[in-house]
Design a protein around this motif. Structure first.
Motif, PDB file in Angstrom:
ATOM      1  N   ALA A 139      61.707   8.210 -36.658  1.00 49.57           N
ATOM      2  CA  ALA A 139      61.941   9.111 -35.524  1.00 49.57           C
ATOM      3  C   ALA A 139      61.251  10.460 -35.739  1.00 49.57           C
ATOM      4  CB  ALA A 139      63.442   9.304 -35.296  1.00 49.57           C
ATOM      5  N   ASP A 140      61.237  10.957 -36.986  1.00 50.81           N
ATOM      6  CA  ASP A 140      60.562  12.225 -37.288  1.00 50.81           C
ATOM      7  C   ASP A 140      59.047  12.072 -37.157  1.00 50.81           C
ATOM      8  OD1 ASP A 140      62.962  13.535 -37.771  1.00 50.81           O
ATOM      9  OD2 ASP A 140      62.868  13.218 -39.942  1.00 50.81           O
ATOM     10  N   VAL A 141      58.529  10.920 -37.556  1.00 51.55           N
ATOM     11  CA  VAL A 141      57.093  10.657 -37.415  1.00 51.55           C
ATOM     12  C   VAL A 141      56.725  10.625 -35.933  1.00 51.55           C
ATOM     13  CG1 VAL A 141      55.243   8.987 -37.843  1.00 51.55           C
ATOM     14  CG2 VAL A 141      56.989   9.407 -39.606  1.00 51.55           C
ATOM     15  N   GLU A 142      57.528   9.944 -35.142  1.00 52.02           N
ATOM     16  CA  GLU A 142      57.282   9.860 -33.696  1.00 52.02           C
ATOM     17  C   GLU A 142      57.342  11.243 -33.050  1.00 52.02           C
ATOM     18  OE1 GLU A 142      56.149   8.139 -30.263  1.00 52.02           O
ATOM     19  OE2 GLU A 142      56.410   7.038 -32.133  1.00 52.02           O
ATOM     20  N   LYS A 143      58.316  12.037 -33.443  1.00 45.66           N
ATOM     21  CA  LYS A 143      58.455  13.394 -32.906  1.00 45.66           C
ATOM     22  C   LYS A 143      57.222  14.231 -33.249  1.00 45.66           C
ATOM     23  CE  LYS A 143      61.663  17.304 -33.072  1.00 45.66           C
ATOM     24  NZ  LYS A 143      62.917  17.804 -33.637  1.00 45.66           N
ATOM     25  N   TRP A 144      56.742  14.126 -34.470  1.00 46.67           N
ATOM     26  CA  TRP A 144      55.565  14.871 -34.899  1.00 46.67           C
ATOM     27  C   TRP A 144      54.327  14.426 -34.114  1.00 46.67           C
ATOM     28  CZ3 TRP A 144      51.317  13.056 -38.009  1.00 46.67           C
ATOM     29  CH2 TRP A 144      50.439  14.063 -38.380  1.00 46.67           C
ATOM     30  N   THR A 194      54.250  13.096 -31.164  1.00 50.92           N
ATOM     31  CA  THR A 194      54.416  13.576 -29.782  1.00 50.92           C
ATOM     32  C   THR A 194      54.037  15.051 -29.680  1.00 50.92           C
ATOM     33  OG1 THR A 194      56.140  11.948 -29.364  1.00 50.92           O
ATOM     34  CG2 THR A 194      56.062  13.856 -27.881  1.00 50.92           C
ATOM     35  N   SER A 195      54.421  15.833 -30.687  1.00 55.84           N
ATOM     36  CA  SER A 195      54.081  17.264 -30.657  1.00 55.84           C
ATOM     37  C   SER A 195      52.570  17.459 -30.739  1.00 55.84           C
ATOM     38  CB  SER A 195      54.798  18.018 -31.785  1.00 55.84           C
ATOM     39  OG  SER A 195      54.216  17.742 -33.036  1.00 55.84           O
ATOM     40  N   LEU A 196      51.876  16.587 -31.474  1.00 59.26           N
ATOM     41  CA  LEU A 196      50.409  16.684 -31.552  1.00 59.26           C
ATOM     42  C   LEU A 196      49.785  16.378 -30.203  1.00 59.26           C
ATOM     43  CD1 LEU A 196      49.581  14.922 -34.935  1.00 59.26           C
ATOM     44  CD2 LEU A 196      49.659  17.360 -34.459  1.00 59.26           C
ATOM     45  N   ALA A 197      50.328  15.397 -29.511  1.00 57.73           N
ATOM     46  CA  ALA A 197      49.796  15.024 -28.210  1.00 57.73           C
ATOM     47  C   ALA A 197      49.941  16.181 -27.216  1.00 57.73           C
ATOM     48  CB  ALA A 197      50.509  13.786 -27.680  1.00 57.73           C
ATOM     49  N   HIS A 198      51.017  16.937 -27.329  1.00 62.08           N
ATOM     50  CA  HIS A 198      51.238  18.075 -26.437  1.00 62.08           C
ATOM     51  C   HIS A 198      50.297  19.230 -26.761  1.00 62.08           C
ATOM     52  CE1 HIS A 198      54.601  16.446 -24.241  1.00 62.08           C
ATOM     53  NE2 HIS A 198      55.155  16.065 -25.386  1.00 62.08           N
ATOM     54  N   GLU A 199      49.914  19.371 -28.033  1.00 61.75           N
ATOM     55  CA  GLU A 199      48.979  20.418 -28.433  1.00 61.75           C
ATOM     56  C   GLU A 199      47.594  20.195 -27.831  1.00 61.75           C
ATOM     57  OE1 GLU A 199      48.806  20.792 -32.666  1.00 61.75           O
ATOM     58  OE2 GLU A 199      50.934  21.268 -32.835  1.00 61.75           O
TER      59      GLU A 199
END
Length: 59
Positions: free
Chosen positions: A45-50, A52-57
């Motif tokens: 879940a932490d990997v997925e969250k990270w 996702t944050s890259l995709a938003h950047e």
């Protein structure tokens, strides 16, 4: 509960060398790692969250 990923599994999942994951960790970059004894593990879940944050950047 999801099975925790090893550093090697994380590197394989992301398609990067293990050394890259070690460098990220030493620089405070990458997904949050958990120390379990002398080992570092990663919650999927932490990997997925990270990721996702890259995709938003980039967007």
């Amino acid at each position: 509960m999801d099975k925790l990923l090893t550093l090697q599994q994380l590197a394989e999942l992301l398609g990067v060398p293990e050394a890259t994951v070690y460098q990220w960790r030493s620089k405070g970059y990458g997904p949050r790692g958990l120390r379990v004894g002398k080992h570092v593990r990663y919650r999927p879940a932490d990997v997925e969250k990270w990721l996702t944050s890259l995709a938003h950047e980039v967007a």
